[in-house]
Design an enzyme around this catalytic site. Structure first.
Site, PDB file in Angstrom:
ATOM      1  N   THR A 125       0.054  12.625  -6.497  1.00 23.05           N
ATOM      2  CA  THR A 125      -0.343  13.015  -5.144  1.00 23.05           C
ATOM      3  C   THR A 125      -1.808  12.648  -4.921  1.00 23.05           C
ATOM      4  OG1 THR A 125      -0.874  14.838  -3.636  1.00 23.05           O
ATOM      5  CG2 THR A 125      -0.690  15.425  -5.933  1.00 23.05           C
ATOM      6  N   ASP A 127      -3.493  14.318  -3.058  1.00 18.94           N
ATOM      7  CA  ASP A 127      -4.148  15.611  -2.794  1.00 18.94           C
ATOM      8  C   ASP A 127      -4.765  16.230  -4.060  1.00 18.94           C
ATOM      9  OD1 ASP A 127      -3.079  15.203  -0.285  1.00 18.94           O
ATOM     10  OD2 ASP A 127      -1.450  16.650  -0.529  1.00 18.94           O
ATOM     11  N   ARG A 162     -25.868   9.370  16.254  1.00 23.30           N
ATOM     12  CA  ARG A 162     -24.715  10.205  16.579  1.00 23.30           C
ATOM     13  C   ARG A 162     -24.317  11.108  15.425  1.00 23.30           C
ATOM     14  NH1 ARG A 162     -20.927   5.468  19.021  1.00 23.30           N
ATOM     15  NH2 ARG A 162     -21.451   5.782  21.215  1.00 23.30           N
ATOM     16  N   MET A 169      -7.402  13.780   4.618  1.00 26.58           N
ATOM     17  CA  MET A 169      -6.130  14.419   4.222  1.00 26.58           C
ATOM     18  C   MET A 169      -6.348  15.366   3.038  1.00 26.58           C
ATOM     19  SD  MET A 169      -3.030  11.693   4.315  1.00 26.58           S
ATOM     20  CE  MET A 169      -2.116  11.321   5.802  1.00 26.58           C
ATOM     21  N   ARG A 274      -3.654   6.620   1.905  1.00 25.89           N
ATOM     22  CA  ARG A 274      -2.532   6.535   0.960  1.00 25.89           C
ATOM     23  C   ARG A 274      -2.091   5.109   0.695  1.00 25.89           C
ATOM     24  NH1 ARG A 274       1.435  10.918   3.114  1.00 25.89           N
ATOM     25  NH2 ARG A 274       2.865   9.191   3.299  1.00 25.89           N
TER      26      ARG A 274
HETATM   27  O1  F6P Z   1       0.668  15.241   0.339  1.00 27.85           O
HETATM   28  C1  F6P Z   1       0.152  13.984   0.671  1.00 27.85           C
HETATM   29  C2  F6P Z   1      -0.185  13.903   2.137  1.00 27.85           C
HETATM   30  O2  F6P Z   1      -0.726  12.632   2.394  1.00 27.85           O
HETATM   31  C3  F6P Z   1      -1.105  15.015   2.658  1.00 27.85           C
HETATM   32  O3  F6P Z   1      -2.445  14.785   2.332  1.00 27.85           O
HETATM   33  C4  F6P Z   1      -0.786  14.961   4.129  1.00 27.85           C
HETATM   34  O4  F6P Z   1      -1.029  16.199   4.774  1.00 27.85           O
HETATM   35  C5  F6P Z   1       0.676  14.645   4.162  1.00 27.85           C
HETATM   36  O5  F6P Z   1       0.987  14.025   2.930  1.00 27.85           O
HETATM   37  C6  F6P Z   1       1.085  13.748   5.295  1.00 27.85           C
HETATM   38  O6  F6P Z   1       2.459  13.619   5.270  1.00 27.85           O
HETATM   39  P1  F6P Z   1       3.281  12.544   6.108  1.00 27.85           P
HETATM   40  O7  F6P Z   1       3.178  11.233   5.383  1.00 27.85           O
HETATM   41  O8  F6P Z   1       4.661  13.076   6.095  1.00 27.85           O
HETATM   42  O9  F6P Z   1       2.663  12.461   7.462  1.00 27.85           O
END
Ligand code: F6P
Length: 342
Positions: A125, A127, A162, A169, A274
């Site tokens: 992940t 995250d 600014r 995320m 991602r």
């Molecule tokens: O868990 C990984 C993640 O990229 C989170 O950081 C984010 O909130 C979520 O997935 C987004 O999910 P989706 O790809 O379903 O929009």
């Protein structure tokens, strides 16, 4: 042995490196066969497969995403899905599964193990919120992307005097925002683990503006203002009960503008974090986890998750990775706060 491999949940850079390593070690060292299940748990539920052997994993090490595709399918929310997984595995002669995923995918692997399906788990992940492992692959890549974005935002923010708010995320864990905020030298970092005071943030931005300085605010999508609420994109909930987050960046930027009168912009990094090629760190970590997953299956060591502890790859019960969400310890945030100035 015939081993099924699947990737579930949000994709992340490094998934293909795990698949490649597990398949190469499993075939070359142990003589096992592999089959890919497409679309996360949907693959074994519906029997959707793709070939996976030495040749099909050629040239994928540096590719982002997952050659097996992904979904957020939860077999435990679908009538007859667990039985379908068992039947499809039996029909395809699959003895064991390597499930590569985050808390949801691995949570299913724990339950399936208890229900008699041979599973090993590999944590992934961006995250970085899985317990029992120091880092998850994908995180380093995502942090580098967010850091580069902040570096770029600095030059335009400075040119226009600014404030720019950048939404990062990470769901309910502030790891990505904290690391990218530190690495990118953001002036304000707001994470879900620590409620923030909107007035304090805007006073700080105003002081900087008055001193002729621009400001970068890094905010986690799950951060919450004192007395406020988590910002949700829409009311939608996925098969694992997760709401979609998003919108806090715009909200913070609007509040700063309202309270300070200074020009403020918001940017949401979103899925850019991602996508694309994994960093060398993530390629190596993902490869080591994939190698260990093949070894665990070969040993019949089911119900285990591969984990990075220190510099070693170890095996721990899968549930230890998913029982408790690994969030940023408040002290870690406080240590870095000296740079943030709020
Ligand atoms: O868990 C990984 C993640 O990229 C989170 O950081 C984010 O909130 C979520 O997935 C987004 O999910 P989706 O790809 O379903 O929009």
């Amino acid at each position: 042995m015939r081993i099924g491999v699947l990737t579930g949940g949000g994709d992340c850079p490094g998934l293909n490196a795990v698949i490649r390593a597990a398949v190469r070690k499993g075939t070359k060292e142990y003589g096992h066969e592999f089959v890919g299940f497409r679309y996360g748990w949907r693959g074994p539920i519906e029997g959707i497969t793709q070939p996976l052997d030495w040749d099909t994993v050629e040239g994928i090490l540096d590719k982002g995403g997952t050659i097996l595709h992904s979904s957020r399918t939860n077999p435990y929310k679908m009538e007859g899905a667990v039985e379908a997984i068992k039947k499809n595995m039996a029909d395809l002669g699959v003895d064991a599964l390597i499930a590569i995923g985050g808390e949801d995918t691995l949570g299913v692997a724990t339950k399936l193990t208890a229900d008699g399906v041979n599973c090993v788990g590999v944590p992934k992940t961006i995250d970085n919120d899985l317990s029992g492992t120091d880092y998850t692959f994908g995180f380093d890549t995502a942090v580098n992307i967010a850091t580069e974005a902040i570096d770029r935002l600095w030059t335009t923010a400075e040119s226009h005097d600014r404030c720019i708010v950048v939404e990062v995320m990470g769901r309910h864990a502030g790891w990505m925002t904290l690391h990218a905020g530190i690495a990118g030298g953001a002036n304000v970092v707001l994470i879900p683990e620590v409620e923030f005071d909107m007035q304090r943030v805007s006073d700080f931005v105003k002081d900087r503006m008055d001193a002729g300085k621009s400001t970068i605010v890094a905010v986690s999508e799950g951060a919450i203002a004192k007395g406020g609420e988590m910002q949700l994109k829409d009311g939608e909930v996925d098969a694992f009960g997760h709401v979609k987050l998003g919108g806090v960046g715009d909200w913070v930027a609007d509040e700063i503008k309202k309270r300070t009168g200074s020009e403020t912009r918001a940017i949401v990094l979103g899925h850019l974090q991602r996508g694309g090629t994994p960093t060398a760190f993530d390629r190596v970590l993902a490869t080591r986890l994939g190698l260990e997953a093949a070894a665990a299956v070969n040993d019949g060591d089911f119900g285990k998750m591969m984990a990075l502890q220190g510099t070693n790859i170890v095996r721990i019960p899968i549930h230890e990775g998913t029982d408790v969400l690994k969030v940023v310890p408040v002290e870690r945030y406080r240590d870095a706060e000296v740079f943030f100035g709020v």
